[in-house]
Scaffold this active site. Structure first.
Site, PDB file in Angstrom:
ATOM      1  N   ASP A 112      33.839  41.761 -42.246  1.00 21.53           N
ATOM      2  CA  ASP A 112      34.041  42.593 -43.428  1.00 21.53           C
ATOM      3  C   ASP A 112      32.930  43.643 -43.463  1.00 21.53           C
ATOM      4  OD1 ASP A 112      34.989  43.390 -46.031  1.00 21.53           O
ATOM      5  OD2 ASP A 112      33.280  42.310 -46.861  1.00 21.53           O
ATOM      6  N   ASP A 142      32.376  38.197 -47.459  1.00 26.91           N
ATOM      7  CA  ASP A 142      31.473  37.893 -48.574  1.00 26.91           C
ATOM      8  C   ASP A 142      32.040  36.817 -49.498  1.00 26.91           C
ATOM      9  OD1 ASP A 142      32.233  40.824 -50.661  1.00 26.91           O
ATOM     10  OD2 ASP A 142      33.471  39.232 -49.870  1.00 26.91           O
ATOM     11  N   ASP A 178      37.665  38.461 -49.474  1.00 26.96           N
ATOM     12  CA  ASP A 178      37.951  38.024 -48.105  1.00 26.96           C
ATOM     13  C   ASP A 178      38.437  36.583 -48.043  1.00 26.96           C
ATOM     14  OD1 ASP A 178      36.939  40.451 -46.781  1.00 26.96           O
ATOM     15  OD2 ASP A 178      35.024  39.803 -47.583  1.00 26.96           O
TER      16      ASP A 178
END
Length: 656
Positions: A341, A541, A545
């Protein structure tokens, strides 16, 4: 760890930062005490036996060896047998008793001693693994100073603190609970939790964690978590839970262990009965069968898997990476594709002011523009507002008071500063079409990947601010290390715009960028790779996600000091928020998998050679005992190599 703050006599709540890690005393373990007793008795009996002393001198000593070394595994084996489970421990005790029954008392006693010693080594290894994790609890002080509403101080046990209590943390003390600063300013060394090498400034409303070391100022802290639920306590609890799980390899071994053990008993009977039927002597046939039972037992095979994986879990836990199970630790070494990410993973997740652009004709300097915007934003809790106010504080600017403050979602804030109406917010909502110069500045900042914020004074544009998330300092080294480990560069999965994502990816060496993704789009990408036969590791995080973390072969969350959502969602959590630990834990997992394979090969070679020797030739019982138990000890110690500090390696270029 050591602290630069020292005190000759720590008051209540203070602990010695240099105190040694808690360590279980070897003789506190029953297995170790019984093994030591058996060994001492054997060493007394052996010379008496070899020197020809009468049987009454050494016989009772050997009997005591059998009792002290064989009682516990024999009893456990009988209990397992009652549950219709054949335990290899029971087979070893039966083999020793069988050897004694045919006059090989010394050989049977030797088997008991070595078998008890290998069991003690396994118990010590397990205790040391647990010690290395539970030692984190020693970071939390045993006592704390609780303040009453009247300001009276009371020294209480840290575990007695409850949510809402206010504690006083003096200079040099360890903080007794997770909480938030009510009053006072200081610097706190929180490397044990976040991995930050330098003390962090703390003031009112800042969060602090149990076990971290206060600096030179006194702090009043409101307890916000029960001590049993502190970040440190959760780390310990999670790693202990992980240690109780079993990896697929271990489960497979246990599945075939029962069938193997039953088959071994049948084979032992055959090894005894067939030579006896062909005219062999009873003593010779029974000795060969007892030797076969010993060398064919799968003790070393059973011990091949868990010590390396549990050692890896403990080592990773010491470095701030929590693998939730042995299954996860084994899977981490299988990954061949890594998806990262952007916000909060490759970047710090906190916006910072990057650009100050006063507009021509506004008559403002950079600092005057920042002071004006920061004064208007000061009452706001928005992350972008905090970035602007934080930048003004770093420059030690004096901020005027703001009145008539109002915040409009999607637009920004409005306030009256020094008699002027000031707006700070989105150019798309606030910027007049006629302000050509301001439009050009906004476009330039956005093309550079910044978030542009317009500043209006009395309705006229006076400047534009650029704000951007900051790349983690270890991001490039981490990407390079992951590329080396997996053979392909990581992929960037982000919901951010393509321009900003590609700019950041280029800085760290990522070429495959998937931008503008919703959570379900990330899941679709991960499942697509999985269908191609890849084992995907997703690092995020733990918020938007979460679906991708759950869909991946393995999901790792950047913990942000152990945030609840991250702890619940991912397979593993980077509690200290260090991105560089990702390649380190993958490398550690691969080392653990290699050690498992090594152990299985060692165990298999020993069993094959010793069984063939016993069936083809005449394997002396002492050599069979030494070979079988020796391989078990070697396998156990080989797995414990991952407890060493040198087993954890950071990627080149990471100075953390």
């Amino acid at each position: 760890m050591t602290s630069t703050l020292t005190a000759p006599a720590p008051p209540a709540g203070r602990t010695d930062p240099t105190a040694p890690r808690r360590r279980t005393r070897i003789l506190a373990l029953p297995e170790a005490r019984w093994a030591l007793a058996a060994l001492v008795l054997f060493l007394i009996a052996l010379p008496l036996d070899l020197l020809g002393a009468p049987a009454w001198a050494w016989g009772p000593l050997y009997a005591a060896v059998y009792a002290t070394g064989g009682w516990e595994p024999g009893w456990e084996g009988c209990k397992a047998l009652r549950d219709k489970t054949l335990d290899v421990d029971l087979l070893m005790v039966v083999a020793a008793l069988g050897a004694a029954a045919i006059g090989q008392v010394l050989d049977g006693a030797l088997l008991i001693v070595i078998f008890a010693t290998s069991g003690a080594l396994e118990a010590i290894a397990t205790a040391r693994t647990a010690d290395s994790v539970r030692g984190l609890l020693d970071l939390a002080p045993p006592t704390a100073t609780r303040l009453s509403p009247d300001g009276d101080e009371t020294t209480v046990a840290a575990e007695e603190l409850t949510v809402g209590d206010v504690i006083l943390v003096r200079p040099g003390e360890r903080i007794g609970a997770d909480g938030r600063v009510l009053a006072g300013e200081s610097e706190v060394d929180q490397a044990t939790i976040t991995g930050e090498p330098l003390p962090v400034a703390k003031q009112a409303e800042d969060e602090v964690f149990a076990g971290t070391v206060n600096g030179t100022g006194a702090l009043r802290v409101r307890v916000e978590r029960d001590p049993s639920d502190s970040v440190i306590a959760r780390i310990v609890r999670m790693v202990e839970e992980a240690s109780e799980t079993k990896a697929p390899t271990q489960l497979f071994i246990e599945k075939i262990e029962q069938r193997y053990s039953v088959g071994m008993v049948i084979a032992t009977v055959a090894v005894f009965a067939i030579p006896l039927a062909l005219g062999d002597e009873l003593r010779s046939a029974l000795l060969r069968a007892m030797t076969f039972m010993i060398v064919a037992s799968p003790c070393a095979v059973v011990l091949s898997t868990m010590p390396p994986l549990l050692s890896a879990i403990a080592n990773a836990g010491r470095h701030g990476v929590l693998a939730k199970s042995a299954v996860v630790m084994e899977r981490l070494g299988q990954v061949d594709t890594v998806a990262l990410d952007k916000t909060g993973t490759l970047t710090e997740g906190t916006p910072h002011l990057t650009d100050l652009r006063p507009l021509a004709g506004a008559g403002l300097t950079d600092e005057a523009l920042l002071a004006l915007a920061a004064a208007a934003e000061h009452p706001s809790e928005h992350p972008l507002a905090r970035a602007i106010v934080g930048a003004a504080r770093e420059r030690r600017l004096t901020l005027a008071d703001a009145v008539d403050f109002a915040s409009v979602p999607g637009q920004g804030v409005r306030a009256t500063v020094d008699g002027h109406t000031v707006h700070v917010g989105s150019p798309a909502r606030l910027l007049p079409a006629a302000a050509v110069a301001a439009h050009a500045v906004v476009r330039e900042l956005e093309e550079a990947g910044r978030t542009a914020m317009l500043v209006l004074r009395d309705g006229s544009p006076v400047g534009v601010l650029g704000v951007a998330d900051r790349l983690r300092p270890d991001a490039a080294a981490t990407v390079a290390a992951l590329t080396e480990l997996t053979g392909r560069p990581p992929v960037l999965l982000t919901g951010d715009n393509e321009r900003a994502a590609e700019r950041l990816a280029a800085e760290v060496g990522i070429t495959d960028v998937h931008a503008g993704l919703l959570p379900q789009d990330k899941v679709a990408a991960v499942r697509g790779w999985e269908r191609q036969g890849r084992n995907v590791l997703v690092v995020g995080d733990g918020v938007n996600d979460a679906p991708a973390l759950a869909a991946a072969h393995c999901g790792v969350a950047m913990g942000r000091a152990g945030s609840d959502l991250a702890l619940e969602t991912a397979d593993a959590v980077v509690v200290r928020d260090e991105l560089a630990t990702i390649p380190s834990v993958v490398r550690l997992s691969r080392t653990a998998r290699r050690l498992v394979i090594q152990n299985l090969v060692i165990a298999g070679v020993f069993i094959t050679v010793l069984v063939a020797w016993d069936l083809i030739g005449t394997l002396p019982l002492p050599i069979g005992v030494a070979g079988h138990e020796g391989s078990t000890v070697v396998v156990g110690l080989n797995g414990l190599r991952l407890l060493r500090e040198t087993a954890w390696r950071k990627p080149p270029g990471d100075a953390g």
